[in-house]
Design an enzyme around this catalytic site. Structure first.
Site, PDB file in Angstrom:
ATOM      1  N   LYS A  55      20.129 106.247  46.890  1.00 48.76           N
ATOM      2  CA  LYS A  55      18.922 106.121  46.061  1.00 48.76           C
ATOM      3  C   LYS A  55      19.273 105.547  44.687  1.00 48.76           C
ATOM      4  O   LYS A  55      18.561 104.698  44.158  1.00 48.76           O
ATOM      5  CB  LYS A  55      18.237 107.486  45.903  1.00 48.76           C
ATOM      6  N   ALA A  71      18.368 112.676  43.672  1.00 47.37           N
ATOM      7  CA  ALA A  71      18.745 113.856  44.450  1.00 47.37           C
ATOM      8  C   ALA A  71      18.137 113.769  45.836  1.00 47.37           C
ATOM      9  O   ALA A  71      17.117 113.107  46.044  1.00 47.37           O
ATOM     10  CB  ALA A  71      18.272 115.127  43.740  1.00 47.37           C
ATOM     11  N   ASP A  72      18.777 114.456  46.765  1.00 44.93           N
ATOM     12  CA  ASP A  72      18.233 114.566  48.111  1.00 44.93           C
ATOM     13  C   ASP A  72      18.610 115.935  48.675  1.00 44.93           C
ATOM     14  O   ASP A  72      19.767 116.345  48.584  1.00 44.93           O
ATOM     15  CB  ASP A  72      18.762 113.470  49.022  1.00 44.93           C
ATOM     16  N   THR A  73      17.627 116.621  49.215  1.00 45.58           N
ATOM     17  CA  THR A  73      17.837 117.951  49.784  1.00 45.58           C
ATOM     18  C   THR A  73      17.704 117.884  51.291  1.00 45.58           C
ATOM     19  O   THR A  73      16.723 117.327  51.797  1.00 45.58           O
ATOM     20  CB  THR A  73      16.823 118.958  49.198  1.00 45.58           C
ATOM     21  N   GLY A 108      22.214 117.023  47.366  1.00 42.41           N
ATOM     22  CA  GLY A 108      23.140 116.058  46.776  1.00 42.41           C
ATOM     23  C   GLY A 108      22.510 115.486  45.525  1.00 42.41           C
ATOM     24  O   GLY A 108      21.298 115.245  45.489  1.00 42.41           O
TER      25      GLY A 108
END
Length: 193
Positions: A55, A71-73, A108
């Site tokens: 991203k 961010a990525d969950t 992340g």
């Protein structure tokens, strides 16, 4: 608290906006459509960190005197990654699979400036009680969790009635490991009290 450079949040998540605001940080939101596909050989934290970094790459050419936060969950049940459900049926199957067991939620995070890039992640183990079909149905029909990995939001009704305990950060499950983020911003010299 003062950041040495303006903060850009590359996320439209109301939960991430709320968590950042709760840290007392001023920020601007910038959102682009970025693919959330990832190489199949990656597992767990590697996936979350890859997606956060991927991203950030979409914005890299635009970053001058700013700090970009992406961010990525993800939700991991064993080796399976539970993405955002496409419909009621997928959400029901996901919640049924999480019922009465534990799973891992990994976020992340990527911090990108003109001169540095830092990627990190945090992991929280979440324990669900055995959920009845009626409870799952009620939650999906009233809360429509189709924008949430694993088909649930810990801060919503299902979290209040279904989650028995956590090992790790609650805020990480909401969508941003704010304690680790704060520590990274301080360590990078970007944040001063």
């Amino acid at each position: 608290m003062n950041l040495s450079q303006p903060l850009l949040l590359a996320s439209n998540s109301p939960r991430r906006k709320e968590l950042l605001a709760g840290l007392g940080l001023a920020f601007e939101v910038r959102v682009k459509e970025v693919s959330e596909d990832f190489p199949e050989h990656l597992k767990g934290a590697e996936v979350a960190e890859y997606l956060a970094s991927h991203k950030a790459a979409a914005y890299a050419a635009e970053i001058t005197n700013q700090v970009l936060l992406t961010a990525d969950t993800i939700v991991c049940l064993g080796d399976r990654i539970l993405n955002k459900p496409q419909n009621y049926e997928e959400a029901f199957v996901m919640l049924r699979s999480l019922s009465g067991t534990s799973h891992e939620v990994i976020t992340g995070v990527c911090l990108l400036t003109q001169h540095q890039k830092v990627i990190f992640s945090d992991s929280t183990r979440v324990y669900f009680k055995a959920l009845s079909d009626e409870e799952i149905h009620y939650y999906i029909t009233h809360y429509k969790p189709f924008d949430k990995a694993g088909a649930y939001g810990i801060q919503e009704w299902i979290g209040k009635i279904g989650i028995t305990r956590l090992e790790g950060s609650y805020f990480n499950v909401v969508g941003l490991p704010v304690q680790k983020l704060y520590e990274q911003l301080v360590a990078l010299g970007l944040l001063q009290l």
